[in-house]
Scaffold this motif. Structure first.
Motif, mmCIF file in Angstrom:
data_model
loop_
_atom_site.group_PDB
_atom_site.id
_atom_site.type_symbol
_atom_site.label_atom_id
_atom_site.label_comp_id
_atom_site.label_asym_id
_atom_site.label_seq_id
_atom_site.Cartn_x
_atom_site.Cartn_y
_atom_site.Cartn_z
ATOM 1 N N LEU A 1 -13.080 11.577 -70.599
ATOM 2 C CA LEU A 1 -12.888 13.120 -70.496
ATOM 3 C C LEU A 1 -13.906 13.726 -71.772
ATOM 4 N N ILE A 2 -14.625 14.772 -71.373
ATOM 5 C CA ILE A 2 -15.460 15.113 -72.326
ATOM 6 C C ILE A 2 -15.190 16.790 -72.177
ATOM 7 N N GLY A 3 -15.868 17.434 -73.292
ATOM 8 C CA GLY A 3 -15.676 18.863 -73.398
ATOM 9 C C GLY A 3 -15.945 19.222 -74.914
ATOM 10 N N GLY A 4 -16.198 20.586 -74.897
ATOM 11 C CA GLY A 4 -16.412 20.925 -76.294
ATOM 12 C C GLY A 4 -15.053 21.183 -77.241
ATOM 13 N N SER A 5 -15.397 21.456 -78.718
ATOM 14 C CA SER A 5 -14.263 21.483 -79.336
ATOM 15 C C SER A 5 -13.245 22.549 -78.861
ATOM 16 N N GLY A 6 -11.905 22.265 -79.036
ATOM 17 C CA GLY A 6 -10.918 23.464 -78.575
ATOM 18 C C GLY A 6 -10.639 23.605 -77.084
ATOM 19 N N THR A 7 -11.337 22.684 -76.096
ATOM 20 C CA THR A 7 -11.324 22.679 -74.905
ATOM 21 C C THR A 7 -10.057 21.962 -74.420
ATOM 22 N N GLY A 8 -9.192 21.459 -75.352
ATOM 23 C CA GLY A 8 -7.857 21.101 -75.116
ATOM 24 C C GLY A 8 -8.023 19.502 -74.650
ATOM 25 N N LYS A 9 -8.822 18.672 -74.899
ATOM 26 C CA LYS A 9 -8.939 17.111 -74.530
ATOM 27 C C LYS A 9 -7.704 16.316 -74.692
ATOM 28 N N SER A 10 -7.768 16.382 -76.129
ATOM 29 C CA SER A 10 -6.637 15.652 -76.579
ATOM 30 C C SER A 10 -5.108 16.475 -76.129
ATOM 31 N N VAL A 11 -5.240 17.692 -76.048
ATOM 32 C CA VAL A 11 -3.769 17.955 -75.650
ATOM 33 C C VAL A 11 -3.732 17.686 -74.173
ATOM 34 N N LEU A 12 -4.634 17.445 -73.332
ATOM 35 C CA LEU A 12 -4.556 17.057 -71.975
ATOM 36 C C LEU A 12 -4.112 15.778 -72.062
ATOM 37 N N LEU A 13 -4.708 14.783 -72.884
ATOM 38 C CA LEU A 13 -4.412 13.434 -73.060
ATOM 39 C C LEU A 13 -2.715 13.276 -73.402
ATOM 40 N N ARG A 14 -2.218 14.219 -74.221
ATOM 41 C CA ARG A 14 -0.823 13.995 -74.744
ATOM 42 C C ARG A 14 0.001 14.656 -73.687
ATOM 43 N N GLU A 15 -0.482 15.526 -72.679
ATOM 44 C CA GLU A 15 0.471 15.808 -71.631
ATOM 45 C C GLU A 15 0.634 14.735 -70.886
ATOM 46 N N ILE A 16 -0.504 14.020 -70.290
ATOM 47 C CA ILE A 16 -0.592 12.884 -69.537
ATOM 48 C C ILE A 16 0.271 12.037 -69.939
ATOM 49 N N ILE A 17 0.403 11.487 -71.282
ATOM 50 C CA ILE A 17 1.305 10.528 -71.600
ATOM 51 C C ILE A 17 2.709 10.742 -71.978
ATOM 52 N N GLY A 18 2.988 12.254 -71.553
ATOM 53 C CA GLY A 18 4.138 12.604 -71.938
ATOM 54 C C GLY A 18 4.634 12.923 -73.509
ATOM 55 N N LEU A 19 3.728 13.464 -74.077
ATOM 56 C CA LEU A 19 3.983 13.691 -75.592
ATOM 57 C C LEU A 19 4.037 15.285 -75.633
ATOM 58 N N GLN A 20 3.524 16.067 -74.854
ATOM 59 C CA GLN A 20 3.492 17.445 -75.041
ATOM 60 C C GLN A 20 3.586 18.038 -73.565
ATOM 61 N N ARG A 21 4.614 19.052 -73.351
ATOM 62 C CA ARG A 21 4.848 19.367 -72.093
ATOM 63 C C ARG A 21 3.544 20.908 -71.613
ATOM 64 N N PRO A 22 3.061 20.552 -70.721
ATOM 65 C CA PRO A 22 2.273 21.520 -70.100
ATOM 66 C C PRO A 22 2.925 22.805 -69.708
ATOM 67 N N THR A 23 2.414 24.006 -70.095
ATOM 68 C CA THR A 23 3.094 25.135 -69.592
ATOM 69 C C THR A 23 3.479 25.319 -68.018
ATOM 70 N N ASN B 1 8.962 15.715 -64.857
ATOM 71 C CA ASN B 1 10.026 15.836 -64.111
ATOM 72 C C ASN B 1 10.678 14.709 -63.614
ATOM 73 N N CYS B 2 11.148 13.679 -64.586
ATOM 74 C CA CYS B 2 11.789 12.619 -64.300
ATOM 75 C C CYS B 2 12.790 12.119 -65.418
ATOM 76 N N THR B 3 13.582 11.360 -65.273
ATOM 77 C CA THR B 3 14.562 10.891 -66.356
ATOM 78 C C THR B 3 13.962 10.189 -67.251
ATOM 79 N N GLU B 4 14.732 10.208 -68.371
ATOM 80 C CA GLU B 4 14.094 9.292 -69.825
ATOM 81 C C GLU B 4 13.925 7.764 -69.152
ATOM 82 N N ALA B 5 14.958 7.399 -68.355
ATOM 83 C CA ALA B 5 14.651 5.926 -68.235
ATOM 84 C C ALA B 5 13.565 5.589 -67.387
ATOM 85 N N GLU B 6 13.225 6.599 -66.312
ATOM 86 C CA GLU B 6 11.965 6.372 -65.442
ATOM 87 C C GLU B 6 10.775 6.581 -66.468
ATOM 88 N N MET B 7 10.757 7.495 -67.517
ATOM 89 C CA MET B 7 9.709 7.556 -68.117
ATOM 90 C C MET B 7 9.351 6.165 -69.061
#
Lengths: 384, 254
Positions: free
Chosen positions: B39-61, B74-80
């Protein structure tokens, strides 16, 4: 065995069979089946450990549903335990990707067998190491103390060199911001001491002497010590954390590279600010603890505020107040030097900053108590 | 039985807003099993944010993220938790536990989540270190004693501990010298080829992008503006992409 395998195809299995080869000699075949995954390691071990694999064993992976590197490792380690060279073991029937995984682990099997030594520390060793550490720490503190005093003397000779902005910022942090907590704590201490003295004094009808006791006790000992302990926990710890973080981010190195002295820029303003702040804070502590005592004296001992103040004027010699105030800058110097040194000399890793901050608080409080004992003896000898 | 679907990551119309600033305005893509995707993109395009959203660290809007068949937001803590054992993450500076040795760092997930028989624990940890390209002598060291490259390798060893199906790498070659960085590229490629792991990485390293990566996803102006092989992406007519890859054309021309 077969029934079990049929029941669950993912159950990892290992069966040792002897098959007659092309010649007269029969060869041993280890048939693997099921899913050899990390999650199944205990079952894989249970299957493997009773087996004794001969050196000419052929490993047949045609029944595997999958194998990962942990499964492959378990297999190869069993060969090692049976004294079979894993390099020589023949593989047959593995799917392409499975064979790659096994080969990859096989290439690293020598490294996997290296023991990791978690050497326990012996008691004598620990005592020795700790002693050397403490001695080095003490010598380092004394050295730094010397450097700070020299710096202080230099800035007294040449006051223009003092960084006023940094000094005032630090003064705000260590003095003004500390006033509420110091006022509250010393007020409560005044109440408690007066209450405890009052309980005893009441029995002898000596209520009024509570004022004498609280007056001398608070101004000479309690206020300076309590304030020093709070300052050690508040400002000493903050110095270490701030300077330690600056060292982590190489800010102190940047200061040095820009041709400035970290002692002048960072340490001296903190030391001077604390040395000015501490007598003021002790004075606030004196006033608040006496106020606390006065507050409880009326309801508990029938001493009106007027009587309290009058008695205080008669009984409390001003020298006791001076003794407390003289101790304050010395405590401040020690706390500031310990706090700054622990911060400036912290190792470059995040854990070290936390440990250094803890050390600062402990070392400062111990030093303050030791110094206070020294002062007590000194003033006794001087007859003050 | 693990879910062996072909698609392991599915990002569907993800929108991310911080107060009045919109980072993602509908990002969608999927990642197939056994591929190496950057995944590439300029600074501030939210690459790391997207990564954190994929692995469940930060909820997307808004939007949906499916990782290994589980809807992350949208899953239970046990499923996660079950999903967490099936992927590994290497943070940018390694995020090794500084109070533990490298050996103990790798041991943490193995001891917490896998019932590894005692006599296999040390060989397995040594195997993980070897798979991450670290020698056995690194095992005893504390993270503070390691160089930047070794810290990243130790972090990969820890991420690999549970034999994950997907490995996420945040800027794996940043701060490494070119030789070490290329060694890292080979390492990541071998994880995909030899162990069949799916690798999803965020990077700025053109050498990584042009040599080992199967597919590049370009994030710009809040959305995916290009997606494909290095050849496909460089052919896209876009100012940002052209200037990004022009550094390389200049070097080649010289």
């Amino acid at each position: 065995m077969l029934e079990e395998a049929a029941r669950d195809s993912t159950e990892p299995q290992a069966r040792l069979e002897s098959a007659s080869g092309a010649g007269s000699k029969s060869t041993a075949v280890l048939r693997l089946s099921g899913a050899w995954r990390l999650a199944h390691l205990p079952r894989i071990e249970a299957q493997l450990s009773p087996l004794t694999l001969p050196s000419d064993v052929v490993i047949d992976g045609s029944g595997l549903t999958e194998i990962d590197s942990a499964g492959a490792l378990a297999l190869l380690m069993q060969l090692v335990r049976n004294g079979v060279d894993p390099e020589a073991a023949r593989l047959a029937g593995f799917a392409g990707n499975e064979a790659r995984i096994v080969e990859q682990v096989r290439g690293r099997i020598a490294q996997c067998q290296m023991p990791t030594v978690h050497r326990p520390q012996r008691m004598l060793e620990r005592v020795g190491r700790t002693t050397i550490y403490l001695l080095r720490e003490l010598v380092g503190h004394i050295n730094y103390f010397g450097a700070a005093v020299v710096g202080l003397a230099r800035s007294l000779v040449n006051p223009h060199a003092i960084r006023v902005r940094e000094l005032t910022t630090q003064f705000e942090h260590v003095c003004l911001n500390a006033i509420p907590v110091i006022a509250l704590v010393t007020l409560l201490i005044g109440i408690v001491v007066a209450y405890l003295l009052g309980l005893q004094a009441e029995k002898y009808g000596a209520n009024i002497f509570v004022v004498d006791g609280v007056g001398i006790g608070a101004t000479r000992e309690f206020a300076p010590i309590i304030v020093a302990v709070i300052v050690a926990g508040r400002s000493g710890a903050a110095f270490t954390a701030q300077l330690g973080a600056m060292r982590l981010t190489e800010e102190t190195d940047a200061i040095l590279t820009l041709g400035l002295s970290p002692i002048d820029v960072l340490v001296l303003p903190r030391v001077i600010a604390l040395m000015i702040a501490m007598p003021l804070l002790v004075f606030i502590g004196d006033v608040m603890s006496l106020l606390g005592a006065m507050l409880i004296a009326q309801p508990m001992l029938d001493i009106t505020p007027t009587t309290f103040v009058e008695r205080l004027r008669d009984s409390l010699e001003i020298k006791h107040v001076y003794v407390g105030l003289i101790k304050a800058p010395v405590f401040a110097l020690v706390i500031a030097v310990i706090g700054c040194r622990n911060g400036m000399e912290v190792e470059r890793d995040t854990r070290a900053v936390g440990m250094a901050t803890t050390s600062t608080v402990v070392q400062s409080i111990v030093s303050v108590i030791l110094l206070d004992a020294g002062f007590a003896v000194l003033f006794q000898e001087l007859g003050i | 039985m693990p879910n062996l679907d072909r698609t392991v990551i599915e990002v569907d119309d993800v929108v991310t807003r911080f107060e009045d600033q919109t980072v993602h305005e509908g990002v969608s893509f999927t990642v197939d099993r056994g591929t190496l995707v950057a995944l590439i993109g300029g600074s501030g395009t939210g690459k790391s944010v997207l990564l954190r959203e994929i692995i469940g660290l930060q909820r997307p809007t808004a939007g949906r993220v499916r990782l290994l068949g589980t809807d992350v937001w949208n899953c239970t803590e046990a499923e996660m938790d079950a999903v967490r054992r099936r992927f590994g993450m290497m943070f940018q500076d390694g995020a090794l536990f500084s109070s533990l040795t490298v050996w103990q760092n790798v041991a943490v997930p193995l001891i917490e989540h896998a019932k590894v028989p005692q006599e296999l624990l040390n060989p397995l940890i040594k195997l993980r270190l070897a798979q991450a390209g670290l020698g056995p002598d690194a095992a005893e060291k504390m993270p503070s004693e390691l160089s930047g490259g070794m810290r990243k390798r130790a972090a990969i060893a820890r991420a690999l501990a549970l034999e994950p199906e997907v490995l996420f790498l945040d800027e794996p070659t940043s701060g490494l010298d070119p030789t070490t960085a290329r060694g890292f590229d080979r390492l990541v490629r071998s994880l995909v080829d030899d162990l069949g792991i799916t690798v999803f990485l965020v990077t700025h390293d053109l050498d990584t992008l042009l040599t080992v990566v199967d597919r590049i996803i370009v994030l710009a102006r809040g959305t995916v503006i290009a997606d494909g092989t290095a050849r496909d992406v460089t052919a896209v007519d876009d100012d940002w992409i052209r200037s990004y890859f022009s550094v390389r054309t200049m070097v080649n021309a010289a």
